[in-house]
Scaffold this active site. Structure first.
Site, short mmCIF file in Angstrom:
data_model
loop_
_atom_site.label_atom_id
_atom_site.label_comp_id
_atom_site.label_asym_id
_atom_site.label_seq_id
_atom_site.Cartn_x
_atom_site.Cartn_y
_atom_site.Cartn_z
N ASP A 89 53.13 -42.29 4.41
CA ASP A 89 54.31 -41.46 4.65
C ASP A 89 55.54 -42.34 4.48
OD1 ASP A 89 55.94 -39.40 5.30
OD2 ASP A 89 55.24 -39.16 7.36
N ASP A 143 62.78 -38.52 2.57
CA ASP A 143 63.44 -37.23 2.71
C ASP A 143 63.95 -37.08 4.13
OD1 ASP A 143 60.93 -37.05 3.95
OD2 ASP A 143 60.87 -34.88 3.69
N ASP A 271 47.09 -33.31 6.41
CA ASP A 271 46.94 -34.39 7.39
C ASP A 271 47.46 -33.87 8.73
OD1 ASP A 271 49.59 -36.11 8.41
OD2 ASP A 271 49.96 -34.82 6.68
N CYS A 309 26.20 -29.93 14.64
CA CYS A 309 26.94 -31.07 14.08
C CYS A 309 26.03 -32.27 13.88
CB CYS A 309 28.09 -31.44 15.03
SG CYS A 309 29.09 -32.85 14.47
N CYS A 311 27.34 -35.47 13.36
CA CYS A 311 28.14 -36.68 13.52
C CYS A 311 27.41 -37.69 14.40
CB CYS A 311 29.51 -36.34 14.11
SG CYS A 311 29.51 -36.06 15.90
N CYS A 314 27.19 -36.51 18.16
CA CYS A 314 26.29 -35.40 18.47
C CYS A 314 24.82 -35.78 18.27
CB CYS A 314 26.64 -34.18 17.64
SG CYS A 314 28.20 -33.40 18.16
N HIS A 340 33.78 -37.37 16.56
CA HIS A 340 33.29 -36.00 16.39
C HIS A 340 34.35 -35.12 15.74
CE1 HIS A 340 31.59 -32.05 17.17
NE2 HIS A 340 32.79 -31.72 17.62
#
Length: 376
Positions: A89, A143, A271, A309, A311, A314, A340
């Site tokens: 950014d 900006d 994002d 899930c 992940c 989990c 997670h």
């Protein structure tokens, strides 16, 4: 180079080829403001949970450890041990978020450091030089992000200044990319559309910046005070006036339902700090709605956060254990929930891409919306 692979209505399935690998879109970028995901999540973890792009912040890294230090150490990729794309950014959002500590002029913005109060100046050229030192894959133009709502006359002047700043960003980026000692001489530059919630100003600005030589286009200045419906109206107004052969990035958004609605309106990149921030407080996303693991009802719950899930959290830990960690103020609690939540977001983006590949995005969107709202 952006390749549009498939469409379904306004939704787009694409691929952006970069110096650090291809990015399959739509994509959610995992936010590591200071070159790290808050919650003790490493670069190796990011690969395990399916992250394609990491996002860091120009302003914050300029202050600490400084972009010059990172340049000396070989650039941001080497510094944080991440070999996939990075977007930085520009520092423009800090023009909004540090409103009480800055002064905007034509040449740029004068800040007081939020760390020690020291004086900082950042303009288009400075932002490009800092991002070149960081050697990110994608740099964002400098900006001004205005709050919503804001007076129309101020927004008009701000948009005009942002356009002038964009021209200066492009010229400086082109100069930097021609220097022999620049780390990433193929650094890409995305422009940012502004205009508050004034759709006519948004469209006018989109048309103006579309004629400039940019690698991608972002829609900024949303999720800063307007309603979700107002945000969706702006996206619908702007997207048709941006180049179809370039990626479109909706900055700082957001909830799973926001992402689904924005994909449906033609957005490619996203994002947001929300999944990591929520995770650090025990608030987790699941395919049957959101949970607050601090609640007493999870004290003896031996189920994973989400039984659907895959992940790392989990696979190995229960809701009861994670709740205990939060109550005991153990750092592991934050790490497990951030892992997670980011896995949930990255997996959702894979599902979106698969649905677009299969021509079933409309059905997927409605089913997923019902799931994340806890209605299925």
């Amino acid at each position: 180079m952006y390749t549009l692979l498939k469409t379904e209505g306004s939704a787009r399935r694409g691929r952006l080829t970069t110096p650090h690998g291809d990015i399959e879109t739509p994509v959610f970028m995992n936010v590591g403001t200071l070159a790290a995901i808050k919650g003790a999540v490493s670069s190796m973890d990011l690969k395990e949970i399916g992250c394609q792009v990491e996002l860091s912040n120009t302003y914050h890294l300029h202050l600490r450890p400084s972009d010059k230090v990172i340049r000396k150490l070989g650039g941001l990729h080497k510094f944080m041990n991440w070999d996939r794309p990075i977007l930085t950014d520009s520092g423009g959002f800090q023009v909004f978020s540090l409103a009480s500590m800055r002064k905007i002029k034509e040449e740029g913005v004068y800040f007081s450091s939020h760390i020690d109060g020291s004086k900082i100046f950042m303009g288009p050229e400075e932002s490009m030089r800092i991002q070149s030192n960081l050697a990110s894959t994608i740099a964002m133009a400098f900006d001004e992000c205005v709050e919503n709502p804001a007076p129309r006359d101020y927004v008009e002047r701000s948009v005009e200044r942002t356009t002038r700043w964009l021209d200066r960003c492009r010229k400086e980026m082109d100069r930097l990319n021609c220097l022999e000692d620049t780390i990433n001489r193929k650094q890409m530059l995305f422009a940012i559309n502004q205009g508050g919630t004034y759709k006519d100003l948004r469209v006018l600005h989109a048309r103006q910046i579309s004629g400039m030589d940019m690698d991608g286009f972002a829609i900024g200045g949303l999720a800063v005070g307007e309603t979700h419906d107002e945000m969706y109206d702006v996206i619908e107004a702007v997207v048709p006036h941006l180049p179809k052969d370039k990626p479109i990035y909706l900055m700082g958004v957001g909830l799973p339902e926001n992402i689904l609605e924005a994909v449906d309106r033609g957005v490619d990149f996203f994002d947001c700090v929300l999944p990591a921030r929520n995770g650090r407080h025990g608030h987790v996303f699941t395919n049957s709605g959101r949970l607050n693991l601090n609640n007493a009802r999870f004290e003896t719950d031996d189920a994973p956060i989400d039984s659907t899930c895959s992940c790392p959290t989990c696979k190995s830990y229960t809701r009861a254990y994670i709740r205990h960690l939060f109550k005991a103020k153990e750092m592991l609690a934050m790490r497990l929930c951030v892992l997670h939540n980011l896995h949930f977001y990255n997996t959702m983006m894979t599902e979106i891409r698969d649905a677009l590949d299969n021509g079933t995005f409309s059905e997927y969107k409605e089913r997923k919306l019902a799931m994340v709202r806890g209605k299925l």
